[in-house]
Design an enzyme around this catalytic site. Structure first.
Site, PDB file in Angstrom:
ATOM      1  N   SER A 152     -17.136  28.822  15.560  1.00  0.00           N
ATOM      2  CA  SER A 152     -16.723  27.032  15.019  1.00  0.00           C
ATOM      3  C   SER A 152     -17.516  26.620  16.292  1.00  0.00           C
ATOM      4  CB  SER A 152     -14.791  26.685  15.725  1.00  0.00           C
ATOM      5  OG  SER A 152     -14.987  25.444  15.613  1.00  0.00           O
TER       6      SER A 152
ATOM      7  N   ARG B 161     -21.056  13.828  12.111  1.00  0.00           N
ATOM      8  CA  ARG B 161     -20.694  14.620  11.553  1.00  0.00           C
ATOM      9  C   ARG B 161     -21.610  16.087  11.045  1.00  0.00           C
ATOM     10  NH1 ARG B 161     -18.383  13.901  15.320  1.00  0.00           N
ATOM     11  NH2 ARG B 161     -15.973  14.299  15.615  1.00  0.00           N
TER      12      ARG B 161
ATOM     13  N   PHE C 205     -19.819  24.121  11.859  1.00  0.00           N
ATOM     14  CA  PHE C 205     -19.564  22.450  11.554  1.00  0.00           C
ATOM     15  C   PHE C 205     -18.729  22.643  10.460  1.00  0.00           C
ATOM     16  CE2 PHE C 205     -22.794  21.413  15.467  1.00  0.00           C
ATOM     17  CZ  PHE C 205     -22.760  23.099  15.410  1.00  0.00           C
TER      18      PHE C 205
ATOM     19  N   TYR D 158      -7.647  25.054  20.216  1.00  0.00           N
ATOM     20  CA  TYR D 158      -8.584  25.203  18.737  1.00  0.00           C
ATOM     21  C   TYR D 158     -10.123  25.865  19.035  1.00  0.00           C
ATOM     22  CZ  TYR D 158     -10.987  26.526  14.770  1.00  0.00           C
ATOM     23  OH  TYR D 158     -12.229  26.337  13.699  1.00  0.00           O
TER      24      TYR D 158
ATOM     25  N   ASP E 293      -3.522  38.713   4.510  1.00  0.00           N
ATOM     26  CA  ASP E 293      -3.209  37.335   4.854  1.00  0.00           C
ATOM     27  C   ASP E 293      -1.670  37.446   5.413  1.00  0.00           C
ATOM     28  OD1 ASP E 293      -2.821  34.447   4.796  1.00  0.00           O
ATOM     29  OD2 ASP E 293      -4.902  34.142   3.975  1.00  0.00           O
TER      30      ASP E 293
ATOM     31  N   ALA F  65      -8.985  35.143   9.696  1.00  0.00           N
ATOM     32  CA  ALA F  65      -7.718  34.308   9.200  1.00  0.00           C
ATOM     33  C   ALA F  65      -7.707  33.696  10.883  1.00  0.00           C
ATOM     34  CB  ALA F  65      -6.530  35.424   9.554  1.00  0.00           C
TER      35      ALA F  65
ATOM     36  N   GLY G 243     -10.224  13.768  21.261  1.00  0.00           N
ATOM     37  CA  GLY G 243     -10.773  15.325  21.746  1.00  0.00           C
ATOM     38  C   GLY G 243     -11.928  15.315  20.035  1.00  0.00           C
ATOM     39  N   ASP G 244     -12.296  13.818  19.360  1.00  0.00           N
ATOM     40  CA  ASP G 244     -13.402  13.432  18.848  1.00  0.00           C
ATOM     41  C   ASP G 244     -14.562  13.520  19.993  1.00  0.00           C
ATOM     42  OD1 ASP G 244     -12.989  14.512  16.334  1.00  0.00           O
ATOM     43  OD2 ASP G 244     -12.224  12.196  15.883  1.00  0.00           O
TER      44      ASP G 244
ATOM     45  N   LYS H 147     -11.377  30.111  19.942  1.00  0.00           N
ATOM     46  CA  LYS H 147     -12.525  30.923  19.521  1.00  0.00           C
ATOM     47  C   LYS H 147     -13.758  30.757  20.468  1.00  0.00           C
ATOM     48  CE  LYS H 147     -11.280  29.997  15.159  1.00  0.00           C
ATOM     49  NZ  LYS H 147     -11.358  30.921  13.785  1.00  0.00           N
TER      50      LYS H 147
HETATM   51  N1  UDP Z   1     -12.116  11.380  10.324  1.00  0.00           N
HETATM   52  C1  UDP Z   1     -11.937   9.603   9.705  1.00  0.00           C
HETATM   53  N2  UDP Z   1     -10.438   9.771   8.885  1.00  0.00           N
HETATM   54  C2  UDP Z   1      -9.549  11.294   8.127  1.00  0.00           C
HETATM   55  C3  UDP Z   1     -10.219  12.120   8.875  1.00  0.00           C
HETATM   56  C4  UDP Z   1     -11.246  12.317   9.569  1.00  0.00           C
HETATM   57  O1  UDP Z   1     -12.082   8.748   9.992  1.00  0.00           O
HETATM   58  O2  UDP Z   1      -8.961  10.518   7.827  1.00  0.00           O
HETATM   59  C5  UDP Z   1     -13.470  11.287  10.952  1.00  0.00           C
HETATM   60  C6  UDP Z   1     -13.043  12.052  12.235  1.00  0.00           C
HETATM   61  O3  UDP Z   1     -12.928  11.218  13.330  1.00  0.00           O
HETATM   62  C7  UDP Z   1     -14.215  12.997  12.516  1.00  0.00           C
HETATM   63  C8  UDP Z   1     -14.906  13.469  11.220  1.00  0.00           C
HETATM   64  O4  UDP Z   1     -14.252  12.194  10.371  1.00  0.00           O
HETATM   65  O5  UDP Z   1     -15.404  12.225  13.286  1.00  0.00           O
HETATM   66  C9  UDP Z   1     -14.542  14.338  10.764  1.00  0.00           C
HETATM   67  O6  UDP Z   1     -12.828  14.330  11.095  1.00  0.00           O
HETATM   68  P1  UDP Z   1     -12.447  16.118  10.418  1.00  0.00           P
HETATM   69  O7  UDP Z   1     -11.075  15.929  10.243  1.00  0.00           O
HETATM   70  O8  UDP Z   1     -13.054  16.214   8.472  1.00  0.00           O
HETATM   71  O9  UDP Z   1     -13.618  17.392  10.915  1.00  0.00           O
HETATM   72  P2  UDP Z   1     -13.741  17.277  12.591  1.00  0.00           P
HETATM   73  O10 UDP Z   1     -15.083  17.145  12.707  1.00  0.00           O
HETATM   74  O11 UDP Z   1     -12.547  17.265  13.237  1.00  0.00           O
HETATM   75  O12 UDP Z   1     -13.810  19.117  13.004  1.00  0.00           O
END
Ligand code: UDP
Length: 317
Positions: free
Chosen positions: A115, A219, A167, A139, A31, A72, A281-282, A143
């Site tokens: 991922s 999620r 997930f 990202y 690491d 890593a 990106g969500d 992956k």
């Molecule tokens: N999220 C949120 N507020 C935060 C962080 C995350 O509303 O401060 C939402 C984010 O838009 C997603 C979910 O929570 O829909 C999970 O986000 P996280 O960053 O934990 O993981 P990801 O799904 O991006 O891997």
């Protein structure tokens, strides 16, 4: 069996180290501590502070090793959009170097941290491993590139490999050295942010107009201890010349507001929130189909969302 854990000082890698040791495995860690913390290395464990980008560090780390768990890498979606070249360099080139050095050292077993970001915006949920892969950020693209590289490697050089597509990983493990918690600065993940929310600085809810029942993103959360349990099962079921891909989640979805409600229950007070714009990106909904891991690995996640929230909270203390 001696396992090299790359990224073994980070949140997930250090949890793997602890559980592997408790199950009798010998451990080496490589690491660079760019995200992790050297203070999480247990006494007596072989630790090389070095980089995947340095062939000498890798060769040294692989001495006497039977298998690699490869954690890593760079893992923040937002940062990857700003620095795609860095993500390619560390994740893709670093993994290429690892595979080459494994070949030179005669190490043939690999379990890789992939991922759900490899899938991108799913057309069908729950997502199966054979679903189309169209990552929506650099990202996820790195992956996916590594998964494809491992598939090619297993065919050409006959390695035995598994890619585990995470997930949303949450919760924490209490080790003999204290809690192995997420220690990101700034923290981007929902559960730690919800638990740190205050009236002055309420947690932002990224979008309340998504096409879901309560308007917030859904999620699939999996406890880090269940996640590592799946890694060990994957390690023990590797087959030469085969690269298997497994989704790791709970198979259930929770909206952002449902996570906030679970956190309010765990803390005993109403978590302050503020509705905010969508985050770039969500995807709206990500839920894993985990039937392959259940059937082929005999794995089942056992810790629910309340446990994940409670353990994350306890890990702050
Ligand atoms: N999220 C949120 N507020 C935060 C962080 C995350 O509303 O401060 C939402 C984010 O838009 C997603 C979910 O929570 O829909 C999970 O986000 P996280 O960053 O934990 O993981 P990801 O799904 O991006 O891997």
């Amino acid at each position: 069996m001696r396992v090299l854990v790359t990224g073994g000082t980070g949140y997930i890698g250090s949890t793997a180290v602890d559980i592997l040791i408790s199950q009798g495995y010998e451990i080496s860690i490589l690491d660079d501590c760019s995200m992790g913390h050297a203070d999480s290395v247990p006494a007596g464990v072989s630790f090389i502070k070095g980089s995947l980008l340095n062939a000498g560090d890798l060769a040294q780390a692989l001495v006497g090793v039977d298998a690699v768990m490869h954690f890593a890498g760079k893992s923040l979606v937002g940062e990857s959009v700003e620095k795609p070249d860095l993500y390619h360099q560390v994740n893709v080139n670093g993994s290429r170097n690892l595979l080459d050095q494994m070949h030179m050292s005669g190490v043939t077993k690999l379990v890789f941290s992939s991922s759900a970001a490899t899938y991108g915006e799913p057309k069908v949920v729950p997502i199966v491993e054979t679903a189309p892969t169209h990552p929506t950020n650099p990202y996820g693209a790195t992956k996916l590139a590594i998964d494809q590289m491992i598939t090619a490697e297993s065919a050409s050089r006959g390695i035995a490999a598994a890619s585990l597509r995470y997930f949303n990983v949450a919760g924490a493990l209490k080790s003999t050295r204290g809690w192995l918690a997420e220690r990101h600065n700034p923290e981007t993940h929902l559960i730690p942010n919800v638990l740190r929310s205050t009236a002055e600085n309420p947690v932002k809810i990224f979008g309340s107009d998504w096409p879901t029942a309560d308007g917030t993103c859904i999620r699939d959360y999996v406890h880090v201890v269940d996640l590592i349990d799946a890694h060990i099962k994957a390690l023990e079921s590797l087959q030469m010349g085969v690269h298997e891909i497994y989704n790791l989640g709970s198979g259930d979805g929770y909206s952002v507001r449902e996570v906030v409600a679970a956190a309010s229950k765990a803390t005993g007070y109403e978590i302050p929130t503020i509705d905010s714009p969508r985050r770039a990106g969500d995807p709206a909904v990500l839920i894993a189909d985990i039937n392959k891991a259940k059937t082929k690995l005999g794995w089942r996640p056992t810790r629910d969302i309340e446990t994940m929230v409670a353990d994350t909270l306890a890990s702050f203390s």
